[in-house]
Scaffold this motif. Sequence first.
Motif, PDB file in Angstrom:
ATOM      1  N   TRP A 211       0.913  -1.159  -0.157  1.00 11.52           N
ATOM      2  CA  TRP A 211      -0.094  -0.013   0.113  1.00 11.52           C
ATOM      3  C   TRP A 211       0.852   1.345  -0.181  1.00 11.52           C
ATOM      4  O   TRP A 211       1.893   1.476   0.739  1.00 11.52           O
ATOM      5  CB  TRP A 211      -0.770   0.184   1.214  1.00 11.52           C
ATOM      6  CG  TRP A 211      -1.841   1.167   1.135  1.00 11.52           C
ATOM      7  CD1 TRP A 211      -1.917   2.410   1.443  1.00 11.52           C
ATOM      8  CD2 TRP A 211      -3.247   1.163   0.481  1.00 11.52           C
ATOM      9  NE1 TRP A 211      -3.108   3.081   1.320  1.00 11.52           N
ATOM     10  CE2 TRP A 211      -3.878   2.217   0.798  1.00 11.52           C
ATOM     11  CE3 TRP A 211      -3.860  -0.006   0.203  1.00 11.52           C
ATOM     12  CZ2 TRP A 211      -5.316   2.456   0.496  1.00 11.52           C
ATOM     13  CZ3 TRP A 211      -5.207   0.266  -0.472  1.00 11.52           C
ATOM     14  CH2 TRP A 211      -5.713   1.594  -0.374  1.00 11.52           C
ATOM     15  N   ARG A 217      -3.951   3.719   4.825  1.00  5.58           N
ATOM     16  CA  ARG A 217      -4.393   2.612   4.812  1.00  5.58           C
ATOM     17  C   ARG A 217      -5.809   2.155   5.280  1.00  5.58           C
ATOM     18  O   ARG A 217      -6.198   2.599   6.555  1.00  5.58           O
ATOM     19  CB  ARG A 217      -3.198   1.622   5.434  1.00  5.58           C
ATOM     20  CG  ARG A 217      -3.526   0.158   4.978  1.00  5.58           C
ATOM     21  CD  ARG A 217      -2.676  -0.716   5.761  1.00  5.58           C
ATOM     22  NE  ARG A 217      -1.224  -0.477   5.715  1.00  5.58           N
ATOM     23  CZ  ARG A 217      -0.541  -1.213   4.805  1.00  5.58           C
ATOM     24  NH1 ARG A 217      -1.051  -2.171   4.060  1.00  5.58           N
ATOM     25  NH2 ARG A 217       0.801  -0.955   4.448  1.00  5.58           N
ATOM     26  N   MET A 340      -4.118  -0.684 -11.567  1.00  3.76           N
ATOM     27  CA  MET A 340      -3.974  -0.525 -10.208  1.00  3.76           C
ATOM     28  C   MET A 340      -2.909   0.041  -9.723  1.00  3.76           C
ATOM     29  O   MET A 340      -2.746   0.775  -8.699  1.00  3.76           O
ATOM     30  CB  MET A 340      -4.018  -2.040  -9.623  1.00  3.76           C
ATOM     31  CG  MET A 340      -3.903  -2.186  -8.115  1.00  3.76           C
ATOM     32  SD  MET A 340      -4.059  -4.174  -7.648  1.00  3.76           S
ATOM     33  CE  MET A 340      -3.647  -3.910  -6.200  1.00  3.76           C
ATOM     34  N   PHE A 341      -1.664  -0.060 -10.407  1.00  8.80           N
ATOM     35  CA  PHE A 341      -0.535   0.697  -9.885  1.00  8.80           C
ATOM     36  C   PHE A 341      -0.140   1.758 -10.531  1.00  8.80           C
ATOM     37  O   PHE A 341       0.508   2.671  -9.882  1.00  8.80           O
ATOM     38  CB  PHE A 341       0.619  -0.169 -10.112  1.00  8.80           C
ATOM     39  CG  PHE A 341       0.442  -1.615  -9.303  1.00  8.80           C
ATOM     40  CD1 PHE A 341       0.641  -1.589  -8.023  1.00  8.80           C
ATOM     41  CD2 PHE A 341       0.235  -2.669 -10.021  1.00  8.80           C
ATOM     42  CE1 PHE A 341       0.591  -3.004  -7.178  1.00  8.80           C
ATOM     43  CE2 PHE A 341      -0.256  -4.069  -9.532  1.00  8.80           C
ATOM     44  CZ  PHE A 341      -0.167  -4.006  -7.988  1.00  8.80           C
ATOM     45  N   ARG A 344      -2.067   6.123  -8.615  1.00  3.70           N
ATOM     46  CA  ARG A 344      -2.049   5.923  -7.178  1.00  3.70           C
ATOM     47  C   ARG A 344      -3.284   6.381  -6.362  1.00  3.70           C
ATOM     48  O   ARG A 344      -3.124   7.276  -5.721  1.00  3.70           O
ATOM     49  CB  ARG A 344      -0.876   6.691  -6.452  1.00  3.70           C
ATOM     50  CG  ARG A 344       0.304   5.962  -6.961  1.00  3.70           C
ATOM     51  CD  ARG A 344       0.692   4.628  -6.355  1.00  3.70           C
ATOM     52  NE  ARG A 344       1.896   3.898  -6.833  1.00  3.70           N
ATOM     53  CZ  ARG A 344       2.301   2.706  -6.317  1.00  3.70           C
ATOM     54  NH1 ARG A 344       1.253   2.118  -5.521  1.00  3.70           N
ATOM     55  NH2 ARG A 344       3.345   2.363  -6.618  1.00  3.70           N
ATOM     56  N   ASN A 345      -4.325   5.887  -6.822  1.00  4.44           N
ATOM     57  CA  ASN A 345      -5.846   6.096  -6.183  1.00  4.44           C
ATOM     58  C   ASN A 345      -6.180   5.080  -5.694  1.00  4.44           C
ATOM     59  O   ASN A 345      -6.471   3.716  -6.034  1.00  4.44           O
ATOM     60  CB  ASN A 345      -6.740   6.416  -7.314  1.00  4.44           C
ATOM     61  CG  ASN A 345      -7.990   6.982  -6.649  1.00  4.44           C
ATOM     62  OD1 ASN A 345      -8.954   6.103  -6.442  1.00  4.44           O
ATOM     63  ND2 ASN A 345      -8.108   8.321  -6.570  1.00  4.44           N
ATOM     64  N   PRO A 346      -6.330   5.194  -4.053  1.00  8.18           N
ATOM     65  CA  PRO A 346      -7.039   3.969  -3.403  1.00  8.18           C
ATOM     66  C   PRO A 346      -8.409   3.286  -3.820  1.00  8.18           C
ATOM     67  O   PRO A 346      -8.707   2.013  -3.671  1.00  8.18           O
ATOM     68  CB  PRO A 346      -7.110   4.436  -2.045  1.00  8.18           C
ATOM     69  CG  PRO A 346      -6.161   5.787  -1.931  1.00  8.18           C
ATOM     70  CD  PRO A 346      -6.160   6.255  -3.015  1.00  8.18           C
ATOM     71  N   ARG A 349      -7.303   1.173  -6.692  1.00  6.68           N
ATOM     72  CA  ARG A 349      -6.701   0.059  -5.945  1.00  6.68           C
ATOM     73  C   ARG A 349      -7.630  -0.911  -5.309  1.00  6.68           C
ATOM     74  O   ARG A 349      -7.507  -2.415  -5.315  1.00  6.68           O
ATOM     75  CB  ARG A 349      -5.645   0.554  -5.131  1.00  6.68           C
ATOM     76  CG  ARG A 349      -4.666  -0.519  -4.466  1.00  6.68           C
ATOM     77  CD  ARG A 349      -3.879  -0.052  -3.439  1.00  6.68           C
ATOM     78  NE  ARG A 349      -2.769  -1.150  -3.216  1.00  6.68           N
ATOM     79  CZ  ARG A 349      -1.700  -1.382  -3.480  1.00  6.68           C
ATOM     80  NH1 ARG A 349      -1.282  -0.454  -4.525  1.00  6.68           N
ATOM     81  NH2 ARG A 349      -0.786  -2.098  -3.217  1.00  6.68           N
ATOM     82  N   SER A 353      -8.178  -4.754  -6.703  1.00  4.33           N
ATOM     83  CA  SER A 353      -7.791  -5.858  -5.924  1.00  4.33           C
ATOM     84  C   SER A 353      -9.083  -6.911  -6.096  1.00  4.33           C
ATOM     85  O   SER A 353      -8.551  -8.331  -6.097  1.00  4.33           O
ATOM     86  CB  SER A 353      -7.580  -5.341  -4.491  1.00  4.33           C
ATOM     87  OG  SER A 353      -6.755  -4.601  -4.246  1.00  4.33           O
ATOM     88  N   CYS A 381     -13.516   1.403 -12.823  1.00  3.97           N
ATOM     89  CA  CYS A 381     -12.221   1.672 -12.470  1.00  3.97           C
ATOM     90  C   CYS A 381     -11.596   2.537 -13.625  1.00  3.97           C
ATOM     91  O   CYS A 381     -10.965   3.296 -13.622  1.00  3.97           O
ATOM     92  CB  CYS A 381     -11.535   0.293 -12.702  1.00  3.97           C
ATOM     93  SG  CYS A 381     -11.395  -0.751 -11.145  1.00  3.97           S
ATOM     94  N   SER A 385     -10.104   6.132 -13.054  1.00  2.00           N
ATOM     95  CA  SER A 385      -8.769   6.553 -13.517  1.00  2.00           C
ATOM     96  C   SER A 385      -8.973   7.718 -14.332  1.00  2.00           C
ATOM     97  O   SER A 385      -7.748   8.495 -14.383  1.00  2.00           O
ATOM     98  CB  SER A 385      -8.204   5.346 -14.202  1.00  2.00           C
ATOM     99  OG  SER A 385      -7.930   4.016 -13.407  1.00  2.00           O
TER     100      SER A 385
END
Length: 406
Positions: A211, A217, A340-341, A344-346, A349, A353, A381, A385
């Motif tokens: 994370w 987190r 996902m990477f 950098r937005n939770p 992510r 996941s 997603c 993004s």
Amino acid sequence: MSWDRFGQFTVGTFNVKLPVIAFALTFALTAIDSISHRRRGPQQTALITCAFVILAAMSFMGIFSEDVLASQLQAATVLVGAIIPLCAVYWNLQIFPNTDRALSAVIRGGYFSGIFGVYQLLAFYTNLPQVIPYEALGGGLGRISSFSYEAGYFGYFLILVIAALFARAFLRSEPVGRIPLFFLLSVLVLSNTRATFFTLPLFFLLLFARWPANIRRPKLWPIVSSAVLATGIAVAVSPALLGSFLTRFASIFDPTEISSNAPRLSGYAIQLHIVQDHPLAGIGAGNLYRVVSEYGGVANGTLSSNGVVANNMWIQALLDGGLPLLALETTFVLMAVRIMFRRRNPAVRMIMSGWISVALVSSLITSLYFDVKVWAILGICLGISSQVAEAKRGAREVASSRSWNR
């Protein structure tokens, strides 16, 4: 998204689903709205381009198959059942950037399907009308499929709903609701599907591992406490449940297990033999039902092109279009994982996941690649993004403007 057996009608050997019709209408109305109000069209992305390349490759490979009509019908099914839902959701979130509403729709759908699923299980044990019958057993116990074809498909849907629950909580800057999380985990346990043993731990591993240090987190204890409480209540209601789960888990690694493992492995051996004879172009989408009997397999008592599948996404790709199609579909998954990477937005992510967990586990035991729920979630997603990218561009433009004015 999970309505496979609710609100559908049959055309030939194909089941036309209400969600597919709804997404197609959404796409058409979005296009009309965009034109009439002179809004911009959907911003093209590499992932959507790759999706259309996959469709083109599948259609082209099908030209050389025994049953060309079947292959083209399968390609059309991919278009309306996967790519159009992806584009419809993505385009809407570009025009109306209300991600909270999209995620809430997913979550409410999970509640609705979960409540019905609990009733379906109770009806199974009490002989009440199930409305949508599902009599399958797992370890001697009833299972929940809700509106899906099988309990496994329903379990994958719930994983995506839980991922959406985390993402919405982050966007609202609030903790994940323990009661909703407990309910969804409880229904997932009661669905009694072996895929849960892998999908759920993988989801939480991807969610918390690596994370970003500069981003808050999500807390782990609500998940653990909800999972323990759900399992405890389930075992208290049915003491045999724990033993059944342990037996079910052990059966995963038993190649001679007759209800699923043995016939599945036998089918894989036949399908791989077919692939060895047709490595470059495959046999064409929807053509397995024609070929499988020539290699000693049984077409599951059906002769429909969409009724005989590989039950493995990678073998299915090799059958449908050989090594080129497998390479394209693998590339698509890797590009989706990169989302996902890259951002950098939770929220992205969290959703990805769940998406990656479902894709990885289901790829080994189902032909779920072009399932509508997987593609609609991916559309959300992509929408998030896109919004993140635009926000960053806007911030850079503002900073550049201020620097110039100084």
